[in-house]
Enzyme design. Structure first.
Site, PDB file in Angstrom:
ATOM      1  N   ASP A 375       0.811  -0.983  -0.093  1.00 13.79           N
ATOM      2  CA  ASP A 375      -0.156  -0.133   0.008  1.00 13.79           C
ATOM      3  C   ASP A 375       0.774   1.152  -0.024  1.00 13.79           C
ATOM      4  O   ASP A 375       2.163   1.066   0.546  1.00 13.79           O
ATOM      5  CB  ASP A 375      -0.829   0.098   1.233  1.00 13.79           C
ATOM      6  CG  ASP A 375      -1.792   1.088   1.593  1.00 13.79           C
ATOM      7  OD1 ASP A 375      -2.507   1.559   0.260  1.00 13.79           O
ATOM      8  OD2 ASP A 375      -1.929   1.558   2.596  1.00 13.79           O
ATOM      9  N   ASP A 716      -2.236  -0.890   5.814  1.00 13.88           N
ATOM     10  CA  ASP A 716      -2.608  -0.143   7.016  1.00 13.88           C
ATOM     11  C   ASP A 716      -4.083   0.026   7.290  1.00 13.88           C
ATOM     12  O   ASP A 716      -4.767   0.041   8.426  1.00 13.88           O
ATOM     13  CB  ASP A 716      -1.893   1.131   7.524  1.00 13.88           C
ATOM     14  CG  ASP A 716      -2.020   2.084   6.571  1.00 13.88           C
ATOM     15  OD1 ASP A 716      -2.622   1.845   5.349  1.00 13.88           O
ATOM     16  OD2 ASP A 716      -1.533   3.287   6.839  1.00 13.88           O
ATOM     17  N   ASP A 720      -7.314  -2.244   2.859  1.00 16.87           N
ATOM     18  CA  ASP A 720      -6.025  -3.306   2.637  1.00 16.87           C
ATOM     19  C   ASP A 720      -6.383  -4.886   3.297  1.00 16.87           C
ATOM     20  O   ASP A 720      -6.002  -5.717   2.794  1.00 16.87           O
ATOM     21  CB  ASP A 720      -4.875  -2.912   3.065  1.00 16.87           C
ATOM     22  CG  ASP A 720      -4.565  -1.519   2.474  1.00 16.87           C
ATOM     23  OD1 ASP A 720      -4.465  -1.359   1.243  1.00 16.87           O
ATOM     24  OD2 ASP A 720      -3.745  -0.588   3.276  1.00 16.87           O
TER      25      ASP A 720
END
Lengths: 1022, 355
Positions: A375, A716, A720
């Site tokens: 990410d 985080d 995700d």
């Protein structure tokens, strides 16, 4: 930086513990349904339609009765916690999973053999019973050990949570009331203000400068404006929907709750996450493969000796007992404990390096990872807007974006910079929150918009206290930013001694600012704006925009004293002052900058053969800029668009194969077929996915896995978490990560640092290598343990090694050296080689078995047999008299068995000699295992290259020797374990064999190094 | 044993020199050609038929049915084609087939070679290990003394055993076939003690050790069977079994160099029957010191150990009742009360005589 996010979603996860453990069976159709995009339609309806749909009122809100009715219908506004696995199920899983099965089968066979013996013999030997009990004890103890290990890490998980009941302000029957967020129902009129968490998915009906932080949902770090008008067909992009569990940053808004609980966007993601099945970890697969090999060998040996003993004239029952005995002897009793301890040690070591591993088996997974899907926000970047570039005096200046301000600085002497800084400081509503003077500027909390706080921090850093500056230039009037003006303006009193009493400062979208400027400041002097300057501005603007940065223009004007004397009443509604013909000062651009350690870490991953893919919800341009910044798109690599731009041809004419890098937009991703997806993943080495939804992240991970990659996902946000769960190893962020992501993950980076992943990869690869060594070491002693039994059957000699001594080796002397191999340093730079191929590079392969069983094990067996023959010969039984002696030897009623010298022995006397032989054989195995542990230290290097720096291993050598001596010499051992003191000379019997092992393996490794890829390597390098 | 070893060796040699092709098939060894190469081949001649679909990859490989070798091949086919000129495709396809064949052979040969190398390696490796083992064993055997074992601490004290060799002696005294096995056993056992054999041995000093450490050939002290009198089986060949008064011979294990202190004698007691009369031969069940020490099988080949015969004088009431008798060696330093080793210096047996 994301303080609001760390506690997002708390309502959702009130009592769940470990999602990984929950085997929630969901229909495949149901899941696929969830993978589709969000079905919200309310954003396309008018407010009235929405009101009608939920039978609510725009002013009065729901009636209490209606609300109660809806509450009963829809249930509370909370996410269903994933079903928790009962503790006993977890315990049983530890007890019967993987390796334990092998030992359980062994134990059962032991009891079976004992039962047969008990049924057929008067005085059955207790060996099989003891062995069965010990095997069960080993499994139970190691099971408990790993259960507590796991329980410990889930406790750490729980410490992340601290429950605060969420409140929501709703309007029912025209009254504002503060209720528990769980009580909110669809149709409720909800009011939110800056700092609140959104209690449900809201259709905004009115707003005042409302901005929400959607980063936990979409990964965008910039707060988004929320207003009643629908702006986009996609509910995730439209402005009039605020999502459950995101944060309102500033302003106020009123909205109608359209979805609650599990039906919210966030709820769907959570359900999707908990519904995902995760596959076995690579190490679990390896252990399965290992069990297959061991079982294969055991069954082969057992069956062939079964047939042989039938041929040799043993009875069926005896043959069956032999068969069971051989199979059991092949079970490496200590290995389960060794593997568990090795993994635990590594997990601890990783925890010290800020990688908390939730699941022991995941320790190794990172080592075999071949693709990392990362990410962007918060993982690769710092998750805070920072001023990155400035354009003034017709040059682009670079600001320092590093976290610790170690970067270079620009020239601050220019008078233009002074003006620019003054505008940025004054035309800015962000303020530091109180009582933070001791903190470094970058760590301080700011109240206000992300870009304004970026400016605030930048100015505070370079020009000192903004507060003082604002006090000197008191604000007299202000027009806040709005989307029609696209600028923000304020008017300040000037400092004493200035000819003009008012200063007008303005910031906003650069093109708007430029339109209003007639002059431009260069080197502190105002110049009329000419075409040349305009072009320079355009270039700078484009360049900064191309870097994915958010650009703001700044201008000011000193209001002439004559027109605007002191005390002039500025009216911001009527605008009774001029806002044109300003003086353009400069541009400032902001970005969420990458973390300092990330480019290095990405480089290391790349050299370790790991493909790093960026998957973000952010805009492609920003994503690409960050990707270039951290090296995910490496220097010199171009995307299709870049090539098209360079060659000045349409994108469609570029051969996609020419571009190694690519940036893929979420909307494109939606239209891709599976084949196209595979094609992209296979043919591009550097990939950035932008504007991806949680569902698409999942599809990307699945795509990578389909191509055989072992995928790690870092992230985080809530968005995700499905991908984290689906990945072979999900890595969540400890500080900024949301609880959902932490629960879905297998590993948590406690310092949020992507660089810690590299440590994890290194440790994972090291433990894989070291486990190989440990297993090679442990398996080797299987041969000297099993051959005595075979010879006992085949040539009828007294049994050379008993069950108890076998257990002493497997669970006693072999343990510490085997574990110490987990501390072994890497032989070469493990971060320079490719990740292992899960299909080809197995933990245990036929070469390892061949070395351990076929070569070193055989030498060890000979060493043991030699000691056995020495003990018997020196006591009067010469080797050639032993063959065929077994029946008489084991005959209890025969008390005058004659030895080679004519002496006669009672049963008990010769049994003492036999047990002395067992002890000698045992000690010999310890002696040859010295050499074995030293050769197992390395797989390729010589011990002389590797050195003997592993202190635990040296301790292990002493420990096993001391234990062997204790078992042999401690008084009482003759009764307890039937082990007898040895003559000192018998300790040396196996020395030549120990030496042979060392020399043989050193020569093998020498040839292996001299002749890479040669026959020796192909056949013996494990 | 040796037959099995020979069989294994034969199998190994057979395996090693078997023709290679049977070891591993060449199924996955077919060399693959790129599409370009195939197209180039096609362009060179009329191979394959021109109406073949464009994509060659999609055509199923057809099994080649034509014969190879002397009956097939280029020349044969050229002859069959008569006077028409040879097409390049024909030659090319033959080249292809040859190349393919060579490739196949090469791969089989490599695989086969590797396999045999492993076999050979293990053969040599194990041969070497066997050699090393034999060497160490040989060295060890060299260190052993011919006549006396290196360590004797595991036989500090001799055990007692009885003849006939049975823990339970039960028989019907009126049925000779019933106790024949015991008397036969005793007769056999006493063969070595026959007076005719013992006559050849020396007479030794009664009550003195026969120390002869220095002599290369040790003399053997005489123990005549007749010494056992009624239990010698000479006068009564049924050893008293016919009368229901069975003889049991007690023998002490041979231990090299053992010199019992004091005056060892055998004493038997019947458990739970203190009235049972027991008669000993030689008198008082003495084991004479002259039979000690023993010098081992090598130098003391004809050695006979002293025996003590006990006759259980069972009365009428004792018949049909199982008698448990324990005999111990007493009057010396020889151990007879070891807790673990019930045979050390003592022996327990049960006798049941029925009518």
């Amino acid at each position: 930086m994301g303080y609001g996010r760390s506690d997002s979603y708390r309502v959702a996860t009130t009592q769940d513990k470990d999602k990984k453990e929950s085997p929630k069976k969901k229909g495949g159709k149901d899941l696929d349904d969830l993978k589709k995009e969000v079905p919200i339609t309310e954003h396309k309806m008018s407010v009235e339609e929405v009101c009608r749909k939920y039978a609510t009122d725009i002013v009065q809100g729901l009636t209490n009765a209606k609300a109660a009715e809806y509450l009963i219908r829809d249930g509370p506004n909370a996410l269903t916690p994933p079903p928790t696995t009962p503790e006993w199920v977890k315990f049983c899983r530890q007890l019967f999973g993987g390796f334990s099965i092998l030992l359980w089968i062994g134990a059962l066979l032991c009891f079976l053999a004992y039962a047969i013996q008990a049924a057929t013999e008067d005085e059955p030997a207790g060996d099989n019973l003891y062995l069965g009990i010990v095997l069960s004890a080993v499994v139970i103890i190691t099971g408990c050990f790993s259960y507590f290990q796991e329980a410990k890490s889930s406790k750490i998980m729980e410490s992340f949570k601290n429950m605060v009941p969420q409140q929501a302000l709703v309007i029912r029957e025209g009254e504002k009331m503060q209720i528990n967020a769980e009580q909110v129902v669809a149709g409720d009129l909800v009011e939110v203000k800056g700092g609140d968490r959104i209690p449900a998915d809201l259709r905004i009906v009115s707003s005042h400068g409302c901005k929400v932080d959607n980063s936990s949902l979409t990964g965008e770090s910039e707060p988004q404006t929320r207003s009643p008008d629908g702006t986009h067909d996609n509910p995730l992009e439209t402005r009039n929907i605020a999502f459950f569990s995101t944060n309102c940053v500033e302003g106020t808004a009123r909205g109608i709750a359209v979805c609650t609980g599990d039906r919210t966007v966030m709820g769907r993601i959570a359900t999707l996450t908990s519904g995902l099945e995760t596959g076995k970890t690579p190490i679990a697969k390896e252990i399965e493969h290992f069990i297959q090999i061991i079982t294969g060998v055991a069954v082969f040996l057992g069956v062939s000796f079964f047939i042989l003993s039938i041929v040799l004239g043993y009875s069926w029952l005896e043959a069956v007992i032999f068969l069971i005995g051989i199979i059991v002897a092949n079970v490496p009793e200590g290995l389960l404990a060794t593997v568990t301890v090795c993994l635990t040690l590594t997990a601890k070591r990783m925890a010290r390096k800020n990688c908390l591993v939730k699941n022991l088996e995941a320790v190794e997974t990172l080592g075999s990872t071949s693709t990392i899907c990362s990410d962007k926000t918060g993982t690769l970047t710092q998750n805070r807007m920072t001023v990155a570039h400035m354009w003034f005096d017709n040059t682009i200046h670079e600001a320092d974006t590093t976290e610790d301000q170690s970067g270079s600085s620009f020239d601050k002497s220019s008078a233009t910079w002074v003006s620019l800084a003054r505008i940025a400081a004054l035309c800015n509503r962000a303020v530091f929150k109180a009582a933070q003077d001791t903190l470094p500027i970058l760590k301080r909390d700011v109240a206000g918009d992300a870009s304004e706080s970026a400016l605030l921090k930048c100015i505070e850093l370079s020009c000192g206290s903004v507060k003082a500056m604002r006090e000197k230039n008191k604000k007299v009037a202000e027009i806040p930013f709005n989307s029609t003006n696209k600028y923000q303006l304020s008017i300040h009193e000037t400092e004493e001694g200035n000819e003009n009493s008012y200063l007008l400062v303005m910031k906003g979208a650069p093109e708007r600012i430029l339109d209003r400027s007639s002059h431009i400041m260069v080197q502190g002097k105002e110049q009329p704006m000419d075409e040349e300057m305009k072009e320079a501005f355009q270039n700078a603007y484009q360049e900064l925009g191309g870097l994915g940065e958010r650009v703001l223009g700044f201008c000011h004007v000193f209001l002439p004293e004559d027109k605007y004397p002191k005390g002039f009443a500025f009216d911001t509604d009527e605008v009774n002052f001029e806002t044109d013909n300003l003086c353009f000062v400069g541009l400032m651009s902001m970005i969420d900058p990458p973390r300092a350690a990330v480019p290095d870490a990405v480089g290391k991953c790349r050299s370790a053969g790991i493909k790093v893919i960026m998957v973000t919800g952010d805009h492609p341009i920003t994503a690409k800029a960050i990707a270039k910044g951290v090296g995910i798109i490496s220097e010199g690599n171009e995307t299709v668009e870049d090539i098209a731009a360079r060659l000045n041809i349409p994108v469609s004419q570029v051969n996609p194969r020419d571009a190694k890098a690519c940036v893929i937009h979420g909307t494109d991703l939606k239209d891709l077929s599976q084949d196209q997806m595979d094609d992209i993943l296979r043919n591009h080495t550097e990939i950035v996915f932008a504007r991806t939804s949680p569902q698409q992240k999942l599809i990307i991970v699945e795509g990578c896995q389909r191509l055989g990659a072992i995928v790690a996902v870092t992230g985080d946000g809530v968005n995700d978490s499905p991908a984290l769960k689906k990945a072979d190893i999900g890595v969540a962020m400890g500080i900024s990560g949301s609880d959902v992501s932490k629960q879905a993950a297998d590993m948590i980076l406690l310092d949020d640092n992507f660089a810690s992943i590299v440590t994890g990869v290194e440790e994972g690869r090291l433990i894989f290598d070291n486990l190989k060594k440990s297993i090679a070491y442990t398996l080797t002693s299987n041969i000297p343990e099993i051959t005595p039994f075979l010879f006992f059957i085949l040539v009828n000699i007294p049994l050379p090694l008993g069950t108890i001594t076998i257990l002493c080796i497997d669970l006693g002397t072999d343990m510490v050296p085997a574990i110490s191999l987990a501390y072994e340093a890497a032989e070469s730079d493990i971060m320079k080689r490719q990740p292992r191929n899960p299909l080809r590079d197995k933990l245990v392969n036929e070469r390892l078995i061949s070395i351990a069983y076929g070569q070193i094990g055989m030498i060890q067996a000979l060493g043991g047999f030699f000691a056995y023959f020495v003990v018997l010969a020196e006591n009067g039984f010469r080797p050639y008299d032993l063959v065929g002696i077994r029946l008489n030897w084991d005959d209890r009623s025969n008390n005058d068995l004659e030895d080679s010298y004519g002496q006669q022995w009672t049963y008990e006397q010769r049994k003492i000699v036999e047990f002395t032989c067992h002890t000698a054989f045992f000690v010999s195995i310890v002696v040859v295992q010295w050499a074995d542990v030293i050769i197992c230290k390395t797989r390729r290097n010589s011990v002389f290259q590797q050195g003997m720096r592993n202190k635990i291993l040296i301790f292990g050598l002493f420990e096993e020797t001391a234990l062997a001596a204790l078992l042999s010499y401690c008084p009482g051992m003759d009764v307890a374990l039937r082990m007898y003191p040895l003559k000192p000379s018998w300790w040396f019997c196996a020395f030549p064999y120990s030496f042979l092992i060392f020399v043989y393996d050193e020569i093998r490794k020498l040839i292996l190094r001299r002749n890479p890829g040669g026959w020796v390597e192909r056949e013996t390098y494990y | 044993m040796t037959t099995i070893a020979k069989l294994l060796l034969a199998l190994f040699i057979l395996e090693l020199f078997q023709p290679c092709q049977t070891l591993r098939g060449g199924n996955n060894l077919a060399p693959s050609y790129t599409r370009d190469a195939l197209l180039a081949l096609r362009a060179a001649g009329s191979f394959p038929p021109p109406n073949l679909p464009e994509d060659i990859r999609s055509t199923a490989p057809r099994r080649c049915l034509r014969r190879r070798g002397r009956r097939g091949g280029v020349r044969q086919r050229l002859r069959r084609r008569g006077n028409r000129p040879p097409l390049p495709s024909m030659i090319l396809s033959n080249v292809r087939s040859l190349r393919r064949k060579m490739e196949e052979l090469r791969i089989i040969a490599t695989a086969c070679f590797e396999y045999r190398l492993i076999l050979l390696f293990y053969f040599v490796f194990y041969a070497f290990l066997a050699g090393m083992f034999c060497l160490t064993m040989w060295v060890m055997l060299q260190t052993l003394d011919e006549n006396i074992p290196t360590y004797q601490d595991r036989v500090p004290s001799p055990g007692l055993v009885i003849r006939p060799h049975a823990a339970d002696i039960s028989f019907n005294r009126s049925d000779p076939t019933n106790y024949n096995q015991y008397t036969q056993h005793l007769h056999n056992f006493l063969q070595n003690y026959n007076d005719s054999v013992q006559e050849r041995n020396d007479l030794c000093l009664v009550g003195e050790y026969t120390d002869q450490d220095a002599e290369p050939v040790k003399k053997v002290c005489q123990f005549k069977r007749s010494l056992l009198r009624q239990c010698s089986g000479l006068s009564d060949s049924s050893f008293g079994y016919a009368e229901g008064k069975p003889c049991i011979i007690i023998k002490m294990n041979r231990v090299i160099g053992l010199k019992p202190q004091g005056d060892p004698f055998i004493n038997c007691t019947a458990k739970r029957n203190s009235l049972l009369q027991i008669r000993y031969f030689p008198s008082e069940g003495r084991l004479d010191k002259m039979f000690f020490p023993y010098y081992g099988k090598n130098t003391h080949a004809d050695y006979v150990q002293p025996l003590v015969a006990v006759q259980l004088l069972l009365s009428k009431e004792d018949l049909n009742v199982e008698q448990t008798v324990e005999c111990r060696v007493e009057g010396s330093n020889l151990r007879n009360n070891d807790e673990r080793d019930k045979a050390l210096g003592r022996v327990t047996f049960r006798v049941l005589v029925s009518e």
